[in-house]
Design an enzyme around this catalytic site. Structure first.
Site, mmCIF file in Angstrom:
data_model
loop_
_atom_site.group_PDB
_atom_site.id
_atom_site.type_symbol
_atom_site.label_atom_id
_atom_site.label_comp_id
_atom_site.label_asym_id
_atom_site.label_seq_id
_atom_site.Cartn_x
_atom_site.Cartn_y
_atom_site.Cartn_z
ATOM 1 N N HIS B 7 -11.495 -77.362 -37.827
ATOM 2 C CA HIS B 7 -12.797 -77.815 -37.319
ATOM 3 C C HIS B 7 -13.465 -78.767 -38.288
ATOM 4 O O HIS B 7 -13.067 -78.904 -39.444
ATOM 5 C CB HIS B 7 -13.728 -76.640 -36.993
ATOM 6 N N GLU B 43 -24.332 -70.771 -34.992
ATOM 7 C CA GLU B 43 -23.326 -71.809 -34.803
ATOM 8 C C GLU B 43 -22.788 -71.841 -33.386
ATOM 9 O O GLU B 43 -22.804 -70.844 -32.663
ATOM 10 C CB GLU B 43 -22.174 -71.607 -35.785
ATOM 11 N N GLN B 60 -17.836 -77.616 -35.155
ATOM 12 C CA GLN B 60 -18.657 -76.424 -35.435
ATOM 13 C C GLN B 60 -20.061 -76.918 -35.768
ATOM 14 O O GLN B 60 -20.268 -77.520 -36.828
ATOM 15 C CB GLN B 60 -18.069 -75.662 -36.625
ATOM 16 N N HIS B 84 -18.838 -80.013 -43.748
ATOM 17 C CA HIS B 84 -17.541 -79.645 -44.328
ATOM 18 C C HIS B 84 -16.422 -79.919 -43.331
ATOM 19 O O HIS B 84 -16.671 -80.158 -42.153
ATOM 20 C CB HIS B 84 -17.525 -78.165 -44.761
ATOM 21 N N GLU B 134 -12.895 -76.186 -46.277
ATOM 22 C CA GLU B 134 -12.719 -74.786 -45.892
ATOM 23 C C GLU B 134 -11.266 -74.554 -45.502
ATOM 24 O O GLU B 134 -10.613 -75.433 -44.942
ATOM 25 C CB GLU B 134 -13.637 -74.488 -44.691
#
Lengths: 146, 146
Positions: B7, B43, B60, B84, B134
């Site tokens: 994502h 989210e 996301q 991110h 991530e």
């Protein structure tokens, strides 16, 4: 219709060092490299996965080739990091027309040349909740590999 | 091995307005929504495509739930935008161990809970050319849908 995350564009000061970081840390390899004089960037495409629409998702690492390029100015302001995101579509012209009609500013009058013979345009980040957003239609020549 | 772009995490001030932007502009729909109290975010996951490793790629969208959350502080500094990027892997524990051994700072001692029952960790952006990165292993329960 936008059918995939085509790539994440990441601006860097030193393309070779950044390519080496992605290779040594994650094992990602360069799928394609080129210089785009119009955009004022040297770039490397790292293919991460194929996608369900017959395309693929890449990281696009971007180093400016001249201090007046948009990526150079962006780096001066922000430092290294994610510069833009790109969605893949079969018809960038139609998507640009549709999205412009919704009041989102499309930065090019007509799509221009992107990575690997693709045709691309960008949407104004201020109209996209802060995200510089690219639309891309891959070159037909890409198809045989899938 | 990291096998997909899982994502792109996008920080926003108003989750509902941002979800509506992505729906009305591109036709993207909410696949899943949740509150992650540990991360201090509300989210929404918008599924964009399936991926060749049996997973999927999402946007996301993240709205902070409290002013001291990392996303709230990031928004104060940067405004809305890409917060991110996340790579999917079958084994986030092993990846975190391997990457830590290469000198990249891993932010959590052990992976924590992420979206849709996944297990996640983050790499320090200063060790990743400015990109907060991530790593995510999806919950096994996701498999039947593929």
């Amino acid at each position: 219709m936008l059918t995939r995350i085509d790539h994440i564009g990441i601006a860097c000061h030193d393309l070779d060092a950044t390519v080496e970081f992605y290779r040594s840390t994650y094992g990602f390899e360069v799928f394609h490299a080129e210089v785009n004089e119009e955009q004022g960037v040297r770039e490397a495409m790292l293919k991460i996965n194929d996608t369900s629409d017959g395309g693929a998702s890449y990281l696009q690492l971007l180093e400016p080739t001249r201090p007046d390029s948009t990526v150079a100015k962006w780096l001066d302001k922000n430092g290294e990091g994610v510069h833009h995101i790109a969605f893949g579509t079969a018809d960038v012209d139609q998507e640009a027309t549709d999205i412009r009609s919704k009041g989102v500013r499309v930065l090019y009058e007509e799509p221009r040349g992107g990575s690997m013979g693709s045709r691309i345009t960008f949407l104004h980040p201020k109209d996209c909740h802060g995200v510089l957003t690219e639309l891309v239609t891959s070159a037909p020549v890409e198809s045989p590999e899938h």
